[in-house]
Design a protein around this motif. Structure first.
Motif, PDB file in Angstrom:
ATOM      1  N   THR A 137       0.763  -1.499   0.017  1.00 24.86           N
ATOM      2  CA  THR A 137       0.030  -0.010   0.133  1.00 24.86           C
ATOM      3  C   THR A 137       0.817   1.132  -0.046  1.00 24.86           C
ATOM      4  O   THR A 137       0.283   2.309  -0.303  1.00 24.86           O
ATOM      5  CB  THR A 137      -0.983   0.119   1.127  1.00 24.86           C
ATOM      6  OG1 THR A 137      -0.148  -0.012   2.469  1.00 24.86           O
ATOM      7  CG2 THR A 137      -1.808  -1.263   1.017  1.00 24.86           C
ATOM      8  N   GLN A 138       2.218   1.143   0.160  1.00 24.00           N
ATOM      9  CA  GLN A 138       2.916   2.310   0.123  1.00 24.00           C
ATOM     10  C   GLN A 138       3.550   2.418  -1.136  1.00 24.00           C
ATOM     11  O   GLN A 138       4.029   3.718  -1.297  1.00 24.00           O
ATOM     12  CB  GLN A 138       4.250   1.998   1.097  1.00 24.00           C
ATOM     13  CG  GLN A 138       3.601   1.931   2.605  1.00 24.00           C
ATOM     14  CD  GLN A 138       3.347   0.644   3.100  1.00 24.00           C
ATOM     15  OE1 GLN A 138       3.815  -0.153   2.602  1.00 24.00           O
ATOM     16  NE2 GLN A 138       2.450   0.667   3.929  1.00 24.00           N
ATOM     17  N   LYS A 139       3.230   1.812  -1.905  1.00 22.58           N
ATOM     18  CA  LYS A 139       3.693   2.278  -3.503  1.00 22.58           C
ATOM     19  C   LYS A 139       2.793   3.445  -3.806  1.00 22.58           C
ATOM     20  O   LYS A 139       1.699   3.251  -3.988  1.00 22.58           O
ATOM     21  CB  LYS A 139       3.755   0.803  -4.312  1.00 22.58           C
ATOM     22  CG  LYS A 139       4.284   1.163  -5.770  1.00 22.58           C
ATOM     23  CD  LYS A 139       4.475  -0.169  -6.439  1.00 22.58           C
ATOM     24  CE  LYS A 139       5.011   0.148  -7.937  1.00 22.58           C
ATOM     25  NZ  LYS A 139       6.494   0.534  -7.721  1.00 22.58           N
ATOM     26  N   LEU A 140       3.753   4.273  -4.595  1.00 23.57           N
ATOM     27  CA  LEU A 140       2.991   5.516  -4.891  1.00 23.57           C
ATOM     28  C   LEU A 140       2.665   5.680  -6.374  1.00 23.57           C
ATOM     29  O   LEU A 140       1.660   6.127  -6.733  1.00 23.57           O
ATOM     30  CB  LEU A 140       4.187   6.811  -4.658  1.00 23.57           C
ATOM     31  CG  LEU A 140       4.428   6.887  -3.337  1.00 23.57           C
ATOM     32  CD1 LEU A 140       5.547   8.216  -3.173  1.00 23.57           C
ATOM     33  CD2 LEU A 140       3.417   7.358  -2.411  1.00 23.57           C
ATOM     34  N   ASP A 141       3.149   4.837  -7.157  1.00 18.49           N
ATOM     35  CA  ASP A 141       2.897   4.776  -8.701  1.00 18.49           C
ATOM     36  C   ASP A 141       2.055   3.705  -9.301  1.00 18.49           C
ATOM     37  O   ASP A 141       2.186   2.439  -8.611  1.00 18.49           O
ATOM     38  CB  ASP A 141       4.221   4.944  -9.609  1.00 18.49           C
ATOM     39  CG  ASP A 141       5.085   3.928  -9.306  1.00 18.49           C
ATOM     40  OD1 ASP A 141       5.100   3.289  -8.325  1.00 18.49           O
ATOM     41  OD2 ASP A 141       5.560   3.467 -10.519  1.00 18.49           O
ATOM     42  N   ALA A 142       0.999   3.875  -9.804  1.00 12.43           N
ATOM     43  CA  ALA A 142       0.287   2.671 -10.404  1.00 12.43           C
ATOM     44  C   ALA A 142       0.018   3.003 -11.993  1.00 12.43           C
ATOM     45  O   ALA A 142      -0.505   3.929 -12.521  1.00 12.43           O
ATOM     46  CB  ALA A 142      -0.906   2.543  -9.851  1.00 12.43           C
ATOM     47  N   PRO A 143       0.320   2.024 -12.985  1.00 12.63           N
ATOM     48  CA  PRO A 143       0.711   0.711 -12.735  1.00 12.63           C
ATOM     49  C   PRO A 143       2.357   0.869 -12.397  1.00 12.63           C
ATOM     50  O   PRO A 143       2.890   1.787 -12.521  1.00 12.63           O
ATOM     51  CB  PRO A 143       0.368   0.069 -14.003  1.00 12.63           C
ATOM     52  CG  PRO A 143       0.660   1.079 -14.997  1.00 12.63           C
ATOM     53  CD  PRO A 143      -0.195   2.315 -14.322  1.00 12.63           C
ATOM     54  N   SER A 144       2.804  -0.099 -11.991  1.00 12.69           N
ATOM     55  CA  SER A 144       4.111  -0.283 -11.567  1.00 12.69           C
ATOM     56  C   SER A 144       4.986  -0.356 -12.732  1.00 12.69           C
ATOM     57  O   SER A 144       4.476  -0.640 -14.024  1.00 12.69           O
ATOM     58  CB  SER A 144       4.559  -1.740 -10.793  1.00 12.69           C
ATOM     59  OG  SER A 144       4.324  -2.742 -11.814  1.00 12.69           O
ATOM     60  N   GLY A 145       6.287   0.198 -12.703  1.00 15.54           N
ATOM     61  CA  GLY A 145       7.108   0.399 -13.832  1.00 15.54           C
ATOM     62  C   GLY A 145       7.382  -1.069 -14.365  1.00 15.54           C
ATOM     63  O   GLY A 145       7.530  -1.168 -15.758  1.00 15.54           O
ATOM     64  N   THR A 146       7.528  -2.160 -13.297  1.00 18.96           N
ATOM     65  CA  THR A 146       7.532  -3.626 -13.924  1.00 18.96           C
ATOM     66  C   THR A 146       6.409  -3.701 -15.134  1.00 18.96           C
ATOM     67  O   THR A 146       6.759  -4.316 -16.029  1.00 18.96           O
ATOM     68  CB  THR A 146       7.823  -4.535 -12.820  1.00 18.96           C
ATOM     69  OG1 THR A 146       8.825  -4.310 -12.033  1.00 18.96           O
ATOM     70  CG2 THR A 146       7.797  -5.919 -13.359  1.00 18.96           C
ATOM     71  N   ALA A 147       5.136  -3.473 -14.606  1.00 18.18           N
ATOM     72  CA  ALA A 147       4.086  -3.781 -15.224  1.00 18.18           C
ATOM     73  C   ALA A 147       3.941  -3.050 -16.733  1.00 18.18           C
ATOM     74  O   ALA A 147       3.582  -3.393 -17.658  1.00 18.18           O
ATOM     75  CB  ALA A 147       2.854  -3.402 -14.586  1.00 18.18           C
ATOM     76  N   ILE A 148       4.499  -1.767 -16.652  1.00 13.36           N
ATOM     77  CA  ILE A 148       4.938  -0.991 -17.859  1.00 13.36           C
ATOM     78  C   ILE A 148       5.590  -2.007 -18.827  1.00 13.36           C
ATOM     79  O   ILE A 148       5.320  -1.927 -20.053  1.00 13.36           O
ATOM     80  CB  ILE A 148       4.945   0.337 -17.519  1.00 13.36           C
ATOM     81  CG1 ILE A 148       3.787   1.138 -16.987  1.00 13.36           C
ATOM     82  CG2 ILE A 148       5.227   0.998 -19.065  1.00 13.36           C
ATOM     83  CD1 ILE A 148       4.036   2.324 -16.326  1.00 13.36           C
ATOM     84  N   GLY A 183      -1.700  -4.639   1.731  1.00 15.58           N
ATOM     85  CA  GLY A 183      -0.631  -5.246   2.749  1.00 15.58           C
ATOM     86  C   GLY A 183       0.812  -4.776   2.599  1.00 15.58           C
ATOM     87  O   GLY A 183       1.004  -3.654   2.259  1.00 15.58           O
ATOM     88  N   GLN A 184       1.773  -5.714   2.633  1.00 16.40           N
ATOM     89  CA  GLN A 184       3.091  -5.640   2.394  1.00 16.40           C
ATOM     90  C   GLN A 184       3.574  -6.423   1.312  1.00 16.40           C
ATOM     91  O   GLN A 184       4.702  -6.821   1.282  1.00 16.40           O
ATOM     92  CB  GLN A 184       3.661  -5.816   3.809  1.00 16.40           C
ATOM     93  CG  GLN A 184       3.460  -4.965   5.063  1.00 16.40           C
ATOM     94  CD  GLN A 184       3.893  -3.588   4.816  1.00 16.40           C
ATOM     95  OE1 GLN A 184       4.839  -3.107   4.183  1.00 16.40           O
ATOM     96  NE2 GLN A 184       3.098  -2.761   5.430  1.00 16.40           N
TER      97      GLN A 184
END
Length: 238
Positions: A137-148, A183-184
């Motif tokens: 939940t602390q991840k700021l960007d969506a979608p993730s760089g990996t997903a892109i 979560g984490q």
């Protein structure tokens, strides 16, 4: 090797552990409480910088490393709309810049698997493709760089999809990436091809941040010995 850690959150602390275990020295640690210590003079005392911060500050940090004449390894995502600016600045200073949307060795092998599967499915019109990424939940960007990165590799060979979208009902030419935050969770990425009769699914699931941190230290070691714009493909000979 003397390392500057720009960003000393959870990832920075994990990187520190691995770097010390591999015999390196953390010569400079930058966090929110000592940002004034991030100067070209202090960076010049280091052999390489590893940068894990936020998109709003990352590009200025890269440029400062180029000015100081030290290689920089970037683990920050969400700034790629200014990628050409960063690359040009690096090249103008004869610098070294190592960027990866994900430093995990396993994820980068997963990238290769995704490209191969996408090529196999490119002429299978009965299958539609979608993606899901799950992070803490602390991840700021969506979608993730990996997903892109995964999505762009699919778009490069798909005859029907020409853009990705995030969390929406996609048009026929769009690849939807569903982003979930809970979560984490360190990171789960799934690519799914579905037809009326079956589906094919590949998933990478990280157990902890350790794999990302280990890859970042490997990238720092590689950057200290090489010049220019570098990626995990260079590091892993993919």
């Amino acid at each position: 090797m003397k390392i500057a850690l720009i960003g000393y959150g959870r990832m920075g602390k994990e990187i520190e552990k691995i770097a010390l275990d591999r015999g390196h020295e953390i010569s400079l640690k930058i966090d929110v409480d000592n940002q004034s210590d991030l100067t070209a003079d202090n960076l010049k005392k280091c052999d390489v910088a590893i940068e894990f911060t936020i998109p709003a500050s990352a590009i200025d940090n890269y440029k400062l490393c180029f000015e100081a004449g030290i290689p920089v390894v970037s683990g920050t995502t969400g700034w790629l709309d200014r990628k050409e600016e960063v690359y040009e600045n690096c090249e103008s200073k004869n610098g070294t810049f190592f960027y990866a949307s994900n430093f995990s060795v396993g994820v980068n092998l997963f990238f290769e698997l995704n490209r191969k599967l996408a090529a196999l499915m490119s002429d299978r019109s009965e299958y539609d493709v979608e993606m899901t990424e799950v992070h803490h939940t602390q991840k700021l960007d969506a979608p993730s760089g990996t997903a892109i990165s995964l999505a762009e590799d699919i778009l490069n060979v798909s005859p029907t999809k020409n853009k990705w979208v995030n969390d929406k009902v996609p048009a026929s030419n769009e690849l939807n990436i569903t982003s979930e935050r809970e979560g984490q969770v360190p990171g789960i990425h799934t690519v799914k091809y579905e037809s009326e009769v079956d589906y094919i699914e590949i998933t990478h699931s990280a157990k902890s941040r350790k794999g990302f941190a280990f890859g970042a230290v490997l990238a720092a070691e590689f950057s200290a010995e090489n010049k220019g714009i570098l990626t995990m493909k260079d590091l892993l000979n993919l």
